[in-house]
Design a protein around this motif. Structure first.
Motif, short mmCIF file in Angstrom:
data_model
loop_
_atom_site.label_atom_id
_atom_site.label_comp_id
_atom_site.label_asym_id
_atom_site.label_seq_id
_atom_site.Cartn_x
_atom_site.Cartn_y
_atom_site.Cartn_z
N THR A 89 -5.26 -18.40 5.25
CA THR A 89 -3.98 -18.83 5.82
C THR A 89 -2.86 -17.91 5.35
OG1 THR A 89 -4.75 -21.12 5.79
CG2 THR A 89 -2.40 -20.77 6.09
N GLN A 90 -2.83 -17.59 4.07
CA GLN A 90 -1.80 -16.69 3.53
C GLN A 90 -1.88 -15.32 4.18
OE1 GLN A 90 -2.75 -17.00 -0.60
NE2 GLN A 90 -1.68 -18.94 -0.84
N ALA A 91 -3.09 -14.81 4.38
CA ALA A 91 -3.24 -13.51 5.03
C ALA A 91 -2.74 -13.57 6.47
CB ALA A 91 -4.70 -13.07 4.99
N LEU A 92 -3.03 -14.65 7.17
CA LEU A 92 -2.61 -14.79 8.57
C LEU A 92 -1.09 -14.87 8.70
CD1 LEU A 92 -5.30 -17.32 9.80
CD2 LEU A 92 -5.06 -14.94 10.54
N ILE A 93 -0.42 -15.43 7.71
CA ILE A 93 1.03 -15.54 7.75
C ILE A 93 1.69 -14.19 7.45
CG2 ILE A 93 3.02 -16.60 6.57
CD1 ILE A 93 1.75 -18.47 8.57
N CYS A 94 0.95 -13.28 6.82
CA CYS A 94 1.50 -11.93 6.62
C CYS A 94 1.70 -11.28 7.99
CB CYS A 94 0.55 -11.10 5.75
SG CYS A 94 0.44 -11.67 4.05
N ASP A 95 2.67 -10.39 8.06
CA ASP A 95 3.05 -9.79 9.34
C ASP A 95 2.04 -8.77 9.85
OD1 ASP A 95 5.57 -11.22 9.34
OD2 ASP A 95 6.13 -9.87 7.71
N VAL A 96 1.44 -8.03 8.96
CA VAL A 96 0.46 -7.00 9.30
C VAL A 96 -0.66 -7.12 8.28
CG1 VAL A 96 0.06 -4.51 9.54
CG2 VAL A 96 2.25 -5.49 10.23
N ARG A 97 -1.91 -6.95 8.76
CA ARG A 97 -3.05 -7.13 7.87
C ARG A 97 -3.99 -5.92 7.95
NH1 ARG A 97 -1.42 -11.41 10.27
NH2 ARG A 97 -2.69 -11.09 12.12
N PHE A 98 -4.26 -5.32 6.80
CA PHE A 98 -5.27 -4.28 6.67
C PHE A 98 -6.40 -4.87 5.82
CE2 PHE A 98 -1.24 -1.92 7.01
CZ PHE A 98 -1.52 -1.15 8.13
N ALA A 99 -7.64 -4.53 6.15
CA ALA A 99 -8.78 -5.07 5.41
C ALA A 99 -9.71 -3.95 4.98
CB ALA A 99 -9.55 -6.08 6.25
N ALA A 100 -10.29 -4.12 3.81
CA ALA A 100 -11.31 -3.19 3.34
C ALA A 100 -12.59 -3.43 4.11
CB ALA A 100 -11.55 -3.41 1.84
N ALA A 101 -13.26 -2.37 4.48
CA ALA A 101 -14.54 -2.49 5.17
C ALA A 101 -15.47 -3.39 4.36
CB ALA A 101 -15.15 -1.10 5.35
N LEU A 124 -3.85 -19.79 13.20
CA LEU A 124 -5.08 -19.12 13.62
C LEU A 124 -5.20 -19.02 15.15
CD1 LEU A 124 -7.65 -17.67 12.71
CD2 LEU A 124 -8.78 -19.90 12.61
N PRO A 125 -4.97 -20.11 15.92
CA PRO A 125 -5.05 -19.96 17.38
C PRO A 125 -4.02 -18.98 17.95
CG PRO A 125 -5.10 -22.28 16.77
CD PRO A 125 -4.75 -21.51 15.54
N LYS A 126 -2.87 -18.86 17.29
CA LYS A 126 -1.85 -17.92 17.75
C LYS A 126 -2.29 -16.48 17.53
CE LYS A 126 2.06 -21.04 17.15
NZ LYS A 126 1.78 -21.68 18.39
N VAL A 127 -3.08 -16.24 16.49
CA VAL A 127 -3.52 -14.89 16.16
C VAL A 127 -4.76 -14.49 16.97
CG1 VAL A 127 -4.41 -13.41 14.30
CG2 VAL A 127 -2.50 -14.96 13.85
N VAL A 128 -5.74 -15.39 17.07
CA VAL A 128 -7.02 -14.99 17.68
C VAL A 128 -7.35 -15.73 18.96
CG1 VAL A 128 -8.02 -14.27 15.47
CG2 VAL A 128 -8.37 -16.62 16.27
N GLY A 129 -6.54 -16.70 19.38
CA GLY A 129 -6.84 -17.47 20.58
C GLY A 129 -7.57 -18.77 20.26
N TRP A 130 -7.50 -19.67 21.21
CA TRP A 130 -8.00 -21.03 21.02
C TRP A 130 -9.51 -21.07 20.74
CZ3 TRP A 130 -5.09 -25.45 20.93
CH2 TRP A 130 -5.78 -26.66 20.98
N GLY A 131 -10.30 -20.44 21.59
CA GLY A 131 -11.75 -20.51 21.46
C GLY A 131 -12.26 -19.91 20.17
N VAL A 132 -11.75 -18.75 19.80
CA VAL A 132 -12.17 -18.10 18.56
C VAL A 132 -11.74 -18.94 17.36
CG1 VAL A 132 -11.87 -16.07 17.09
CG2 VAL A 132 -12.19 -15.79 19.55
N ALA A 133 -10.52 -19.48 17.41
CA ALA A 133 -10.03 -20.31 16.31
C ALA A 133 -10.93 -21.53 16.12
CB ALA A 133 -8.59 -20.74 16.56
#
Length: 197
Positions: A89-101, A124-133
């Protein structure tokens, strides 16, 4: 509680410091961004009938989520490892997200007998869409950074050794080329507009 309280205090201090133009949120070490809430604290609170302590823990987590959302400067997540539960949740609230492989992600709530807490059912639904969330929330399955990028959950996947330098470079570019007043209003617009029809 100490970690959440410390992060809230740091956010307050950083927001009023004009020398700070963007922040990067990452985990200590190499193993985890945030593995989520301490399940032992939950079970200990419930076992002792201390529902007040459990409610306080949840409220602190919700305050942190709301504080990150309202923060007027860009917040960049450098997800260096496991990212689960409230950590996701905290990562999703960040404005931009980079992740390590190879970083592992999970909502985990359903597999812990919990509800979708701390605002993840909203963001989560706002970021990835309803079905994926719904898939990620209902299954609580583990998925890797590469799938997270394909789902739109992270902006970019980079080699673990390049993660922090990529996030810092992004923050430095913003600091050098973007007006702080514009950034603050844009963030406010995006979050406020997400509540409107």
């Amino acid at each position: 509680y100490a970690l959440i309280d410390r992060l809230l205090a740091l956010l307050d201090a950083m927001e009023t410091d004009d020398a700070i133009r963007a922040i990067i949120l990452t985990g200590a070490g190499e193993r985890a961004f945030s593995a989520g809430g301490d399940i032992h604290e939950f079970s200990g609170s419930v076992a002792n009938g201390a529902d007040v302590a459990l409610r306080d823990f949840v409220m602190r987590g919700q305050r942190l989520t709301a504080r990150l959302e309202a923060f007027r400067k860009p917040v960049i997540a450098a997800i260096n490892g496991a990212c689960a539960g409230i950590g996701l949740t905290q990562a999703l609230i960040c404005d931009v997200r980079f992740a390590a492989a190879g970083a592992k992600f999970t909502t985990s709530f359903a597999r812990r007998g919990l509800i979708a807490e701390y605002g993840i059912s909203w963001i989560l639904p706002k970021v990835v869409g309803w079905g994926v969330a719904m898939d990620l929330l209902l299954s609580g399955r583990v998925f890797l950074a590469e799938e997270a990028a394909a789902l739109g959950l992270v902006n970019e996947v980079v080699a673990p050794e390049n993660l922090l330098s990529r996030a810092i470079g992004y923050a430095e570019d913003i600091a050098a080329n973007c007006a702080p007043s514009s950034l603050a209003v844009i963030k406010q617009q995006v979050y406020a507009d997400s509540m409107r029809d």
